[in-house]
Structure formats: structure tokens, C-alpha cells
Design a protein around this motif. Structure first.
Motif, PDB file in Angstrom:
ATOM      1  N   ASP A   3      13.280   1.880  18.593  1.00 39.36           N
ATOM      2  CA  ASP A   3      11.921   1.352  18.704  1.00 39.36           C
ATOM      3  C   ASP A   3      11.089   1.664  17.460  1.00 39.36           C
ATOM      4  N   ILE A   4      11.608   2.511  16.583  1.00 38.76           N
ATOM      5  CA  ILE A   4      10.909   2.872  15.349  1.00 38.76           C
ATOM      6  C   ILE A   4      11.251   1.895  14.232  1.00 38.76           C
ATOM      7  N   PHE A   9      12.783  -2.895   6.165  1.00 38.26           N
ATOM      8  CA  PHE A   9      12.190  -1.668   5.619  1.00 38.26           C
ATOM      9  C   PHE A   9      13.221  -0.547   5.596  1.00 38.26           C
ATOM     10  N   GLN A  10      13.475   0.009   4.391  1.00 35.20           N
ATOM     11  CA  GLN A  10      14.331   1.201   4.282  1.00 35.20           C
ATOM     12  C   GLN A  10      13.646   2.365   4.997  1.00 35.20           C
ATOM     13  N   ALA A  11      12.335   2.365   4.964  1.00 35.43           N
ATOM     14  CA  ALA A  11      11.550   3.443   5.575  1.00 35.43           C
ATOM     15  C   ALA A  11      11.873   3.594   7.055  1.00 35.43           C
ATOM     16  N   LEU A  43       1.620   6.595   8.004  1.00 32.43           N
ATOM     17  CA  LEU A  43       2.277   6.034   6.818  1.00 32.43           C
ATOM     18  C   LEU A  43       2.143   4.519   6.840  1.00 32.43           C
ATOM     19  N   ARG A  44       1.501   3.984   5.820  1.00 30.29           N
ATOM     20  CA  ARG A  44       1.375   2.522   5.673  1.00 30.29           C
ATOM     21  C   ARG A  44       2.300   2.137   4.532  1.00 30.29           C
ATOM     22  N   VAL A  45       3.398   1.478   4.892  1.00 30.45           N
ATOM     23  CA  VAL A  45       4.465   1.201   3.933  1.00 30.45           C
ATOM     24  C   VAL A  45       4.574  -0.309   3.696  1.00 30.45           C
ATOM     25  N   LYS A  46       4.578  -0.676   2.418  1.00 22.20           N
ATOM     26  CA  LYS A  46       4.753  -2.094   2.048  1.00 22.20           C
ATOM     27  C   LYS A  46       6.158  -2.285   1.491  1.00 22.20           C
ATOM     28  N   ILE A  78      -1.338   7.731   4.424  1.00 24.91           N
ATOM     29  CA  ILE A  78      -0.616   7.660   3.153  1.00 24.91           C
ATOM     30  C   ILE A  78      -0.147   6.220   2.958  1.00 24.91           C
ATOM     31  N   ILE A  79      -0.547   5.639   1.842  1.00 23.04           N
ATOM     32  CA  ILE A  79      -0.221   4.250   1.539  1.00 23.04           C
ATOM     33  C   ILE A  79       0.768   4.252   0.375  1.00 23.04           C
ATOM     34  N   LEU A  80       1.951   3.675   0.602  1.00 18.51           N
ATOM     35  CA  LEU A  80       2.982   3.682  -0.422  1.00 18.51           C
ATOM     36  C   LEU A  80       3.960   2.545  -0.192  1.00 18.51           C
ATOM     37  N   SER A  81       4.813   2.316  -1.175  1.00 18.60           N
ATOM     38  CA  SER A  81       5.823   1.263  -1.034  1.00 18.60           C
ATOM     39  C   SER A  81       7.062   1.838  -0.350  1.00 18.60           C
ATOM     40  N   ASP A  82       7.849   0.926   0.179  1.00 18.59           N
ATOM     41  CA  ASP A  82       9.098   1.283   0.835  1.00 18.59           C
ATOM     42  C   ASP A  82       9.998   2.068  -0.129  1.00 18.59           C
ATOM     43  N   ASP A  83      10.039   1.592  -1.371  1.00 17.89           N
ATOM     44  CA  ASP A  83      10.867   2.217  -2.402  1.00 17.89           C
ATOM     45  C   ASP A  83      10.418   3.653  -2.692  1.00 17.89           C
ATOM     46  N   VAL A  84       9.106   3.869  -2.794  1.00 18.62           N
ATOM     47  CA  VAL A  84       8.571   5.205  -3.086  1.00 18.62           C
ATOM     48  C   VAL A  84       8.896   6.163  -1.935  1.00 18.62           C
ATOM     49  N   LEU A  85       8.760   5.706  -0.693  1.00 22.18           N
ATOM     50  CA  LEU A  85       9.096   6.571   0.446  1.00 22.18           C
ATOM     51  C   LEU A  85      10.581   6.934   0.420  1.00 22.18           C
TER      52      LEU A  85
END
Length: 129
Positions: A3-4, A9-11, A43-46, A78-85
């Protein structure tokens, strides 16, 4: 912990593993992690397509990870890209360096954001990320 997961998204793989690690903690380990961290991370991931997904790591009350905005309100967003996470979780990028270079942005308690590295590291050792 499916469910997550969010498609594309790699995240979602990383956070699913973190959730699994938290679920594997004994009550004492969970209480220690909550006491050490004492915060709620949103975590807000783009991803590369520009889509955004939101996850919450609650290390204030429940010691859980879930998809969606923080309830109650996050202590830090925390706002970051999928790659950065992915790089943070793999230990290839330092959280402070990511913040200083603008790869990671925060809203709220910036000092709490510095604890995310530790949370990912402790979950990584438990989950073998």
C-alpha cells in the motif's frame, strides 16, 4: 507493505523497505528510534516525469511509514527528487550536501530534517536496502 508503493517511483521501494524495517523492530527498538528522532517527516518526491508522490515517516508517535500527507501535521516537509532520495538511501549523497546544493528543500524544522539520514541508515541496516 504494497500500500506504500507508487508506480514509477524508486522511492516507493525504499520507503516500503523502511516500513518493513520499522515493522521488524522490537517494541524497545521502535521506542528508542522514536525517542531519538521525535518527529514526523513528510516526503514530497518528484519523479522524472514530474509526478509527485507523498509519504510520511512518523517517528513521533507510531514508528510507521505510510503513503499520503502527514496526520497530524508534519514537523518537517522534505521536497526532493526520486533520484536524490535514492542517492540518500544508498549513502551516495549526504543530506546536508543535498540541502546546501538545492537538491533538497525543507519546510518546517530544518534541524529535524538532518535526522533523516540517520533514519534511513538505521532502517537500511535492518532491511538491507
Amino acid at each position: 507493505m504494497s500500500d506504500i508503493k507508487v508506480e514509477g517511483f524508486q522511492a516507493s521501494e525504499i520507503l516500503s523497505a523502511v516500513a518493513g524495517a520499522f515493522a521488524g523492530y522490537s517494541e524497545e527498538e521502535k521506542k528508542a528510534q522514536i525517542k531519538k528522532t521525535n518527529g514526523i517527516f513528510e516526503l514530497r518526491v518528484k519523479n522524472k516525469e514530474g509526478k509527485e508522490a507523498v509519504w510520511t515517516i512518523d517517528l513521533k508517535k507510531t514508528g510507521t511509514v505510510y503513503k499520503g500527507e502527514a496526520k497530524p501535521k508534519a514537523d518537517v516537509t522534505i521536497i526532493l527528487s526520486d533520484d536524490v532520495l535514492s542517492q540518500l538511501a544508498a549513502g551516495k549523497l549526504d543530506g546536508q550536501k543535498a540541502f546546501m546544493t538545492g537538491k533538497l528543500k525543507t519546510k518546517g524544522n530544518v534541524m529535524l530534517a538532518t535526522k533523516l539520514d540517520g533514519v534511513l541508515k538505521s532502517a537500511k541496516s535492518k532491511a538491507k536496502l
